[in-house]
Scaffold this motif. Structure first.
Motif, mmCIF file in Angstrom:
data_model
loop_
_atom_site.group_PDB
_atom_site.id
_atom_site.type_symbol
_atom_site.label_atom_id
_atom_site.label_comp_id
_atom_site.label_asym_id
_atom_site.label_seq_id
_atom_site.Cartn_x
_atom_site.Cartn_y
_atom_site.Cartn_z
ATOM 1 N N ALA A 101 3.204 2.927 7.545
ATOM 2 C CA ALA A 101 1.606 3.120 7.878
ATOM 3 C C ALA A 101 1.125 4.069 7.307
ATOM 4 O O ALA A 101 -0.280 4.300 6.892
ATOM 5 C CB ALA A 101 1.575 2.851 9.609
ATOM 6 N N VAL A 102 1.724 5.434 7.509
ATOM 7 C CA VAL A 102 1.149 6.853 7.095
ATOM 8 C C VAL A 102 0.900 6.743 5.519
ATOM 9 O O VAL A 102 -0.203 7.089 5.113
ATOM 10 C CB VAL A 102 1.877 7.999 7.461
ATOM 11 N N GLN A 103 1.910 6.222 4.965
ATOM 12 C CA GLN A 103 1.807 6.320 3.501
ATOM 13 C C GLN A 103 0.720 5.101 3.171
ATOM 14 O O GLN A 103 -0.096 5.333 2.079
ATOM 15 C CB GLN A 103 3.214 5.772 2.896
ATOM 16 N N ALA A 104 0.802 3.930 3.732
ATOM 17 C CA ALA A 104 -0.649 3.059 3.502
ATOM 18 C C ALA A 104 -1.962 3.610 3.420
ATOM 19 O O ALA A 104 -2.614 3.529 2.840
ATOM 20 C CB ALA A 104 -0.303 1.787 4.308
ATOM 21 N N VAL A 105 -2.057 4.490 4.625
ATOM 22 C CA VAL A 105 -3.223 5.185 5.081
ATOM 23 C C VAL A 105 -3.482 6.116 3.813
ATOM 24 O O VAL A 105 -4.798 6.150 3.399
ATOM 25 C CB VAL A 105 -3.080 5.654 6.387
ATOM 26 N N HIS A 106 -2.637 6.837 3.510
ATOM 27 C CA HIS A 106 -2.814 7.834 2.408
ATOM 28 C C HIS A 106 -3.279 7.216 1.237
ATOM 29 O O HIS A 106 -4.046 7.580 0.396
ATOM 30 C CB HIS A 106 -1.456 8.432 2.076
ATOM 31 N N THR A 134 -6.922 7.742 -0.709
ATOM 32 C CA THR A 134 -6.995 8.340 -2.280
ATOM 33 C C THR A 134 -7.402 7.125 -3.044
ATOM 34 O O THR A 134 -7.547 7.457 -4.303
ATOM 35 C CB THR A 134 -5.829 8.657 -2.439
ATOM 36 N N CYS A 135 -7.835 6.127 -2.772
ATOM 37 C CA CYS A 135 -8.523 4.950 -3.624
ATOM 38 C C CYS A 135 -9.774 5.423 -4.257
ATOM 39 O O CYS A 135 -10.637 5.952 -3.735
ATOM 40 C CB CYS A 135 -8.749 3.819 -2.687
ATOM 41 N N ASP A 136 -9.499 4.812 -5.561
ATOM 42 C CA ASP A 136 -10.667 5.089 -6.420
ATOM 43 C C ASP A 136 -11.765 3.953 -6.393
ATOM 44 O O ASP A 136 -11.276 2.804 -7.071
ATOM 45 C CB ASP A 136 -10.396 5.795 -7.668
ATOM 46 N N LEU A 189 0.730 -1.146 -0.079
ATOM 47 C CA LEU A 189 -0.106 0.032 -0.043
ATOM 48 C C LEU A 189 0.936 1.406 -0.137
ATOM 49 O O LEU A 189 0.540 2.121 -0.807
ATOM 50 C CB LEU A 189 -0.898 0.059 1.261
ATOM 51 N N ALA A 190 1.886 1.325 0.678
ATOM 52 C CA ALA A 190 2.631 2.270 0.818
ATOM 53 C C ALA A 190 3.660 2.749 -0.317
ATOM 54 O O ALA A 190 3.653 3.918 -0.888
ATOM 55 C CB ALA A 190 3.702 2.237 1.981
ATOM 56 N N ALA A 191 3.746 1.636 -1.247
ATOM 57 C CA ALA A 191 4.267 1.789 -2.583
ATOM 58 C C ALA A 191 3.699 2.679 -3.531
ATOM 59 O O ALA A 191 4.051 3.309 -4.482
ATOM 60 C CB ALA A 191 4.837 0.666 -2.872
ATOM 61 N N TRP A 192 2.288 2.486 -3.193
ATOM 62 C CA TRP A 192 1.417 3.234 -4.271
ATOM 63 C C TRP A 192 1.109 4.619 -3.676
ATOM 64 O O TRP A 192 0.443 5.327 -4.517
ATOM 65 C CB TRP A 192 -0.148 2.395 -4.345
ATOM 66 N N ALA A 193 1.441 5.129 -2.782
ATOM 67 C CA ALA A 193 1.064 6.469 -2.104
ATOM 68 C C ALA A 193 1.915 7.442 -3.176
ATOM 69 O O ALA A 193 3.090 7.117 -3.530
ATOM 70 C CB ALA A 193 1.585 6.754 -0.906
ATOM 71 N N PRO A 194 1.388 8.578 -3.524
ATOM 72 C CA PRO A 194 2.020 9.573 -4.422
ATOM 73 C C PRO A 194 3.215 10.235 -3.757
ATOM 74 O O PRO A 194 3.390 10.264 -2.665
ATOM 75 C CB PRO A 194 1.013 10.627 -4.793
ATOM 76 N N GLY A 195 4.442 10.424 -4.525
ATOM 77 C CA GLY A 195 5.329 11.143 -4.202
ATOM 78 C C GLY A 195 5.307 12.851 -4.069
ATOM 79 O O GLY A 195 4.060 12.889 -4.627
ATOM 80 N N LEU A 196 6.080 13.332 -3.808
ATOM 81 C CA LEU A 196 5.804 14.853 -3.555
ATOM 82 C C LEU A 196 5.533 15.747 -4.927
ATOM 83 O O LEU A 196 4.531 16.216 -4.840
ATOM 84 C CB LEU A 196 7.047 15.292 -2.862
ATOM 85 N N HIS A 197 6.476 15.111 -5.850
ATOM 86 C CA HIS A 197 6.237 15.884 -7.118
ATOM 87 C C HIS A 197 5.080 15.351 -7.834
ATOM 88 O O HIS A 197 4.403 16.188 -8.595
ATOM 89 C CB HIS A 197 7.573 15.653 -8.172
ATOM 90 N N GLU A 198 4.825 14.265 -7.815
ATOM 91 C CA GLU A 198 3.455 13.541 -8.311
ATOM 92 C C GLU A 198 2.232 14.200 -7.558
ATOM 93 O O GLU A 198 1.465 14.590 -8.475
ATOM 94 C CB GLU A 198 3.390 12.122 -8.031
ATOM 95 N N ALA A 199 2.262 14.556 -6.243
ATOM 96 C CA ALA A 199 1.280 15.197 -5.705
ATOM 97 C C ALA A 199 0.767 16.680 -6.205
ATOM 98 O O ALA A 199 0.023 17.208 -5.923
ATOM 99 C CB ALA A 199 1.611 15.149 -4.000
#
Length: 219
Positions: free
Chosen positions: A205-210, A214-216, A45-55
């Motif tokens: 855990a924070v990245q996973a929650v993010h 944001t899941c569609d 899940l964390a690997a799917w969280a957007p990076g800073l520039h992507e965000a």
């Protein structure tokens, strides 16, 4: 366990903040199995969280974001000074958030020791430079004073200043207020209200929650 039950196990871990022993008893598996399944799922899940520039894609001159920091409390490191936040008067990990004007979380940073100053953390994560490069206006609290020209913070002692200073602070507070929604969404997951896990896993855990926030689900 099936993929569905493994995902359900991880959601229960994040939502309810139960111990691995409690989760194991509920799902009929050992603590070691719970630990492995949760760890694997959080990493995915964390690997799917957007990076800073992507965000920040799609944002540029004329846009603004809200930047703030929060503390993820932990009860595992009472004796470790680097994790004690003088601002919050407790131990934990500092997480920076970038939120849209309506309070939608755009990006959560990795977790750093609780005593890290918000401005220091924002610079270390590259937030200030990334927003400056894109000419995005940043609304932040007084902890970010001195960050740079693209960062707007309230005036000190505004009640002793002319009326337009006071009006600026009122407008600034009104525009920043929705940013609290981002933290409210983050802390709605009980694991992040008081984490029992290793400090090294809080950022994951924070990245996973993010990712989950944001899941569609429409597809």
């Amino acid at each position: 366990m099936s993929c569905f039950k493994q995902a359900l196990l991880t959601l229960a871990h994040l939502r309810k903040n139960e111990t691995f022993a409690q989760l194991g008893a509920g799902f009929g598996v050992s603590e070691a199995t719970v630990w492995r399944y949760v760890d694997e799922t959080l990493e995915v899940l964390a690997a799917w969280a957007p990076g800073l520039h992507e965000a920040l894609v799609g944002l540029g001159e004329g846009d603004f974001v809200i930047v703030d920091g929060t503390l993820i409390p932990t009860d595992r490191i009472k004796a470790d000074e680097p994790y004690y936040s003088m601002k919050h008067k407790q131990h934990g990990m500092n997480v920076q958030v970038i939120a849209a004007p309506d309070g939608t979380p755009l990006w959560f940073s990795r977790a750093t020791p609780g005593r890290t100053h918000d401005l220091t953390a924002a610079r270390a994560h590259g937030i200030i430079q990334a927003c400056l490069t894109r000419q995005i206006l940043v609304l932040a609290d007084r902890a970010y004073q001195g960050a740079g020209a693209s960062v707007r913070t309230p005036y000190y002692h505004h009640r002793e200043q002319p009326e337009h200073y006071q009006q600026f602070n009122r407008d600034h507070a009104r525009l920043r207020a929705p940013g609290e929604r981002a933290f409210a969404q983050l802390k709605s997951w009980r694991l992040l209200r008081r984490a029992r896990c290793s400090t090294r896993r809080i950022g994951t855990a924070v990245q996973a929650v993010h990712t989950l926030l944001t899941c569609d689900y429409s597809g």
